[in-house]
Design an enzyme around this catalytic site. Structure first.
Site, mmCIF file in Angstrom:
data_model
loop_
_atom_site.group_PDB
_atom_site.id
_atom_site.type_symbol
_atom_site.label_atom_id
_atom_site.label_comp_id
_atom_site.label_asym_id
_atom_site.label_seq_id
_atom_site.Cartn_x
_atom_site.Cartn_y
_atom_site.Cartn_z
ATOM 1 N N SER A 274 30.045 -48.942 -105.251
ATOM 2 C CA SER A 274 30.209 -47.481 -105.378
ATOM 3 C C SER A 274 31.591 -47.033 -104.909
ATOM 4 O O SER A 274 32.239 -46.200 -105.570
ATOM 5 C CB SER A 274 29.105 -46.741 -104.619
ATOM 6 O OG SER A 274 28.984 -47.208 -103.301
ATOM 7 N N HIS A 304 22.681 -52.992 -105.448
ATOM 8 C CA HIS A 304 23.450 -52.111 -104.541
ATOM 9 C C HIS A 304 22.493 -51.031 -104.016
ATOM 10 O O HIS A 304 21.470 -51.353 -103.411
ATOM 11 C CB HIS A 304 24.665 -51.567 -105.308
ATOM 12 C CG HIS A 304 25.683 -50.833 -104.490
ATOM 13 N ND1 HIS A 304 25.813 -50.984 -103.135
ATOM 14 C CD2 HIS A 304 26.631 -49.906 -104.847
ATOM 15 C CE1 HIS A 304 26.798 -50.201 -102.691
ATOM 16 N NE2 HIS A 304 27.297 -49.534 -103.714
ATOM 17 N N HIS A 350 23.614 -59.965 -98.033
ATOM 18 C CA HIS A 350 24.776 -59.083 -98.166
ATOM 19 C C HIS A 350 25.988 -59.896 -98.595
ATOM 20 O O HIS A 350 26.105 -61.074 -98.246
ATOM 21 C CB HIS A 350 25.086 -58.352 -96.851
ATOM 22 C CG HIS A 350 25.904 -57.125 -97.054
ATOM 23 N ND1 HIS A 350 27.273 -57.147 -97.088
ATOM 24 C CD2 HIS A 350 25.540 -55.830 -97.275
ATOM 25 C CE1 HIS A 350 27.714 -55.917 -97.306
ATOM 26 N NE2 HIS A 350 26.684 -55.107 -97.420
ATOM 27 N N ARG A 359 23.238 -50.875 -89.421
ATOM 28 C CA ARG A 359 22.589 -49.685 -89.992
ATOM 29 C C ARG A 359 21.071 -49.896 -90.028
ATOM 30 O O ARG A 359 20.306 -48.946 -89.921
ATOM 31 C CB ARG A 359 23.143 -49.404 -91.399
ATOM 32 C CG ARG A 359 24.645 -49.139 -91.417
ATOM 33 C CD ARG A 359 25.197 -49.077 -92.834
ATOM 34 N NE ARG A 359 24.964 -50.318 -93.570
ATOM 35 C CZ ARG A 359 25.225 -50.489 -94.857
ATOM 36 N NH1 ARG A 359 25.731 -49.499 -95.576
ATOM 37 N NH2 ARG A 359 24.997 -51.649 -95.447
ATOM 38 N N ASP A 405 19.097 -51.187 -96.580
ATOM 39 C CA ASP A 405 18.029 -50.725 -97.466
ATOM 40 C C ASP A 405 16.646 -51.242 -97.073
ATOM 41 O O ASP A 405 15.638 -50.732 -97.559
ATOM 42 C CB ASP A 405 18.341 -51.139 -98.907
ATOM 43 C CG ASP A 405 19.628 -50.499 -99.389
ATOM 44 O OD1 ASP A 405 19.767 -49.283 -99.211
ATOM 45 O OD2 ASP A 405 20.497 -51.210 -99.905
HETATM 46 N N1 AMX Z 1 16.705 -62.813 -101.960
HETATM 47 C C1 AMX Z 1 16.766 -63.908 -102.751
HETATM 48 N N2 AMX Z 1 17.908 -64.514 -103.089
HETATM 49 C C2 AMX Z 1 19.034 -64.022 -102.571
HETATM 50 C C3 AMX Z 1 19.045 -62.915 -101.701
HETATM 51 C C4 AMX Z 1 17.818 -62.300 -101.414
HETATM 52 N N3 AMX Z 1 17.743 -61.201 -100.656
HETATM 53 N N4 AMX Z 1 20.331 -62.659 -101.362
HETATM 54 C C5 AMX Z 1 21.085 -63.566 -101.991
HETATM 55 N N5 AMX Z 1 20.303 -64.389 -102.726
HETATM 56 C C6 AMX Z 1 20.733 -65.452 -103.639
HETATM 57 C C7 AMX Z 1 21.620 -64.851 -104.711
HETATM 58 O O1 AMX Z 1 20.844 -64.235 -105.746
HETATM 59 C C8 AMX Z 1 22.395 -66.049 -105.174
HETATM 60 O O2 AMX Z 1 21.554 -66.804 -106.028
HETATM 61 P P1 AMX Z 1 22.158 -67.619 -107.295
HETATM 62 O O3 AMX Z 1 23.065 -68.647 -106.685
HETATM 63 O O4 AMX Z 1 20.955 -68.161 -107.946
HETATM 64 O O5 AMX Z 1 22.908 -66.612 -108.120
HETATM 65 C C9 AMX Z 1 22.568 -66.823 -103.868
HETATM 66 O O6 AMX Z 1 21.552 -66.371 -102.972
HETATM 67 C C10 AMX Z 1 23.924 -66.612 -103.219
HETATM 68 O O7 AMX Z 1 24.117 -65.212 -103.067
HETATM 69 P P2 AMX Z 1 25.012 -64.638 -101.859
HETATM 70 O O8 AMX Z 1 26.399 -65.180 -102.034
HETATM 71 O O9 AMX Z 1 24.348 -64.858 -100.566
HETATM 72 O O10 AMX Z 1 24.947 -63.072 -102.135
HETATM 73 P P3 AMX Z 1 25.883 -62.196 -103.071
HETATM 74 O O11 AMX Z 1 27.100 -61.855 -102.290
HETATM 75 O O12 AMX Z 1 26.103 -62.802 -104.404
HETATM 76 O O13 AMX Z 1 24.989 -60.891 -103.291
HETATM 77 C C11 AMX Z 1 23.464 -59.222 -102.583
HETATM 78 C C12 AMX Z 1 24.746 -59.981 -102.244
HETATM 79 C C13 AMX Z 1 23.324 -58.066 -101.600
HETATM 80 C C14 AMX Z 1 23.598 -58.638 -103.998
HETATM 81 C C15 AMX Z 1 22.255 -60.186 -102.477
HETATM 82 O O14 AMX Z 1 22.121 -60.624 -101.143
HETATM 83 C C16 AMX Z 1 20.960 -59.569 -102.954
HETATM 84 O O15 AMX Z 1 20.690 -59.604 -104.160
HETATM 85 N N6 AMX Z 1 20.147 -58.959 -102.019
HETATM 86 C C17 AMX Z 1 18.926 -58.268 -102.405
HETATM 87 C C18 AMX Z 1 19.276 -56.899 -102.988
HETATM 88 C C19 AMX Z 1 19.762 -55.958 -101.897
HETATM 89 O O16 AMX Z 1 19.158 -55.828 -100.854
HETATM 90 N N7 AMX Z 1 20.869 -55.251 -102.187
HETATM 91 C C20 AMX Z 1 21.392 -54.238 -101.265
HETATM 92 C C21 AMX Z 1 22.670 -54.668 -100.570
HETATM 93 C C22 AMX Z 1 23.210 -53.552 -99.683
HETATM 94 C C23 AMX Z 1 23.691 -52.411 -100.516
HETATM 95 O O17 AMX Z 1 24.648 -52.522 -101.261
HETATM 96 N N8 AMX Z 1 23.046 -51.274 -100.443
#
Ligand code: AMX
Length: 466
Positions: A274, A304, A350, A359, A405
């Protein structure tokens, strides 16, 4: 493919504001309660500082870019300058150098009305780098209350939207339509000198932030209440309290929740979707309304901001499948099932953080104070004890800990704001504080249109072969 999340940096601080804002170096030098006057004084000094810094170090290398970073959502690429906040992987967010617990000790509250911080004070800090006095925070309240009116064409548009249009789509469309009011767009069309851009971006930013609660309240009342017009802004109430009342929530503790919520969701340095989108679109000199609505569209993604909705959807599914009281073993199995079906555990992980999000902790403290025996809070706390080990065992997520979140929905549910599809709108209202504070500085520093170099895979292979 992972989401775009480059690293942002703060510039070196001026002498006046140095000391890296540790507790011993609290900055509150100015006495003016007029934020624009503050900026008019501060901007030339900051511009000079940046020019000198770039002259001396402009060719200095600050990092490397690997092929994996390019395919991997630009993770870790040092490619942005953002003044308002910096995110430390271990420690979490620092707003202009101050952690959340430090802000809780230093920033103004609503006085007799509550103990939580006023987002108005946090906004002053984000824009100026100085800890505001109560009078400075109150002056922001006064400004926003004055600027809150929304033009009829936007209200009519919102009233005409079908009830199956997601609240975030409505919010984004309404912000876009507000650009009829843009002072920046008008001044640009009239040929204003670029040295004055920041003044109009400042005016639009203040107007935009002031109007967001009214837009959000209209959306809420249209979708989930009787569609009646929100109550008028009361000049004696702060921004959050007016918002709470416009939504239809009179409980003073709900206003406290809004103050806390709108403060902690405001800013998370510059690389998140964002903030980065707002900055990127703003770099084309799109006005603040167009820039921020683009950022809101990014916030609406489930990886996000929409994760706060996703968490509640997931918890509701969990409760439906497993019932009220759940054992650790049942939770363990449910979480593994989520992972095995190729979904993420929402609210965990994250792109930058590698510890529990402060937070999350801040919201947990609020829950311990206001709703210690709430069953959903207890469930969220139980899940906190189980998810990290499972994510570690799965071995994929780089951060197994909860983010912001994971906790926000449980607080809203407790106060009967149960419509989970709406939660990201609240996040959006708050995110405007950080995005707008940054946008003012983007134009003040004359940052140019953003245009990184991209490659196709054959081109990248040639580059690597060299
Ligand atoms: N549950 C399951 N798998 C997860 C995970 C979770 N909460 N967090 C990361 N992973 C997985 C990823 O999908 C990725 O899988 P892949 O290799 O098969 O593609 C792997 O672990 C490596 O990911 P990462 O490097 O640890 O995370 P990232 O930087 O690519 O993504 C984020 C970060 C937040 C998108 C991810 O942790 C996620 O999808 N979390 C759940 C959604 C969420 O809570 N989002 C909110 C974040 C805060 C915000 O912006 N408001």
């Amino acid at each position: 493919m992972s989401i775009v999340r480059p690293v942002a940096f703060r510039l070196l601080q001026t002498n006046k504001t140095c000391l890296s804002a540790t507790f011993s170096g609290i900055r509150h030098a100015s006495t003016t309660t007029n934020l624009k006057d503050f900026l008019a004084d501060e901007i030339p000094q900051k511009q000079k500082e940046v020019i000198e810094f770039r002259k001396q170090y402009g060719n200095t290398k600050v990092g490397e870019i690997t092929v994996d970073m390019m395919y991997g959502g630009m993770r870790g690429i040092k490619g942005l300058v953002t003044e308002t906040s910096v995110l430390d992987p271990e420690e979490g967010i620092r707003f202009r150098g101050y952690s959340i617990p430090e802000c809780q000790k230093l920033l103004p509250t609503a006085g007799g009305k509550g103990e939580e911080l006023l987002p108005e004070g946090l906004f002053w800090l984000l824009v100026t780098g100085e800890v505001p006095s109560q009078a400075q925070a109150d002056a922001i309240t006064h400004e926003w209350n004055k600027r809150a009116s929304v033009p009829n064409h936007v209200i009519n548009m919102l009233n005409d939207f079908p009830s199956n249009l997601h609240p975030m789509s409505q919010f984004s469309a309404a912000i876009t339509a507000l650009n009829s009011e843009s002072k920046f767009a008008k001044a640009y069309a009239e040929g204003v000198h670029k040295s004055k851009y920041w003044e109009y971006v400042y005016e639009d930013s203040m107007d935009l932030i002031a109007k967001l609660p009214t837009l959000a309240a209209i959306i809420y009342r249209n979708l989930y209440r009787d569609g009646s017009t929100p109550c008028a802004i009361d000049p004696k109430k702060d921004w959050s309290q007016n918002f709470a009342h416009m939504l239809g929530y009179e409980d003073p503790d709900f206003s406290e929740l809004m103050r806390m919520y709108l403060t902690i969701h405001s800013d998370h340095e510059g690389g998140n979707v964002s903030a980065h989108t707002t900055h990127l679109v703003g770099s084309a000199l799109s006005d603040p309304y167009l820039s921020f609505s683009a950022g809101i569209n990014g916030l609406a993604g489930p990886l996000h901001g929409l994760a706060n909705q996703e968490v509640l959807v997931w918890l509701t599914k969990l409760q439906k499948e497993l019932g009220g009281e759940v054992s650790d073993q049942q939770l363990h199995d449910f979480i593994w099932n989520t992972l095995k079906s190729g979904q993420v555990v929402p609210g965990y992980g994250h792109a930058v953080l590698r510890k529990t999000d402060p937070r999350y902790t801040c919201q947990r403290e609020f829950a311990l104070k206001h709703l210690p025996n709430d069953p959903l809070f207890k469930l969220v706390s139980q899940i906190y004890k189980i998810v990290p080990d499972i994510l570690l065992e799965q071995g994929k997520a780089k951060n197994p800990w909860p983010n912001v979140d994971a906790h926000s929905g449980v607080l809203l549910q407790y106060f009967n704001l149960r419509e989970m599809n709406y939660y990201t709108v609240l996040f959006g209202v708050s995110r405007a504080l950080g995005c707008m504070a940054s946008l003012i500085w983007d134009r003040a520093l004359g940052l140019p249109i953003e245009r990184p170099k991209s490659f196709d895979t054959p081109g990248l292979k040639k580059l690597v072969a060299k």
